[in-house]
Enzyme design. Structure first.
Site, PDB file in Angstrom:
ATOM      1  N   HIS A 103      38.502  53.640  35.532  1.00 34.71           N
ATOM      2  CA  HIS A 103      37.558  53.371  36.617  1.00 34.71           C
ATOM      3  C   HIS A 103      38.265  52.681  37.778  1.00 34.71           C
ATOM      4  CE1 HIS A 103      37.424  49.872  33.910  1.00 34.71           C
ATOM      5  NE2 HIS A 103      37.223  49.132  34.997  1.00 34.71           N
ATOM      6  N   HIS A 105      37.333  50.268  41.110  1.00 35.25           N
ATOM      7  CA  HIS A 105      36.347  49.438  41.788  1.00 35.25           C
ATOM      8  C   HIS A 105      36.425  49.735  43.289  1.00 35.25           C
ATOM      9  CE1 HIS A 105      35.862  46.446  38.387  1.00 35.25           C
ATOM     10  NE2 HIS A 105      37.016  47.002  38.060  1.00 35.25           N
TER      11      HIS A 105
END
Ligand code: 5GP
Length: 139
Positions: A103, A105
């Site tokens: 992932h 941010h």
């Protein structure tokens, strides 16, 4: 490096087993709000296919995710009239990673305003409001 755990929290979000506030998705990627936002509009971009992080991701997964990171960076900059955007990404526990599904941010930033400390649960109504602003900016 350990293998991919299909029961990590983002895999559960992808399968719809736990709720999330989604702002964008395409065939290969999903973007949803971070539940502990370190700035207003803090969101996460993930590939829909499994990989732990940058170290086992394929070039195709990275390329799809980065295209969505860029799209959402423009959207948050516009939605929050941000002066800049911070992108963060962590690899393995020693690198600061807590959830082991790749992932990125995406954090809208304003001049002179620091990111909030990590680990504080956000207000759900406010996160929903911010998500709606981002969805509008994508249109
Ligand atoms: P990292 O692995 O990049 O260090 O941190 C994981 C991020 O995922 C943190 O910013 C944390 O707030 C976020 N997070 C952890 N659990 C959940 C969850 O269940 N839902 C959402 N939307 N975000 C989460």
């Amino acid at each position: 490096m350990p293998s991919y755990d299909p029961d990590n929290i983002f895999a559960k979000i992808l399968r719809g087993e736990i709720p999330s506030t989604r702002v964008y998705e395409d065939e290969d990627t999903l973007a949803f709000m971070d539940i502990m936002p370190r700035s207003d509009g803090h969101l996460l971009v993930i590939p829909k296919s499994p990989c732990r992080n940058m170290l086992d991701a394929t070039p195709e997964q990275l390329s799809a995710v980065m295209a969505t990171v860029q799209k959402l960076s423009h959207a948050v900059k516009h939605a929050f009239e941000a002066d800049g955007v911070t992108i963060q990404q962590f690899n393995e526990a020693a690198g600061g990673q807590e959830v082991f599904h790749l992932h990125f941010h995406v954090l809208p930033r304003h001049e002179g305003i620091s990111m909030r400390p990590p680990g504080n649960m956000g207000d759900f109504d406010l996160i929903a409001e911010h998500a709606e602003k981002i969805r509008k900016a994508l249109n």
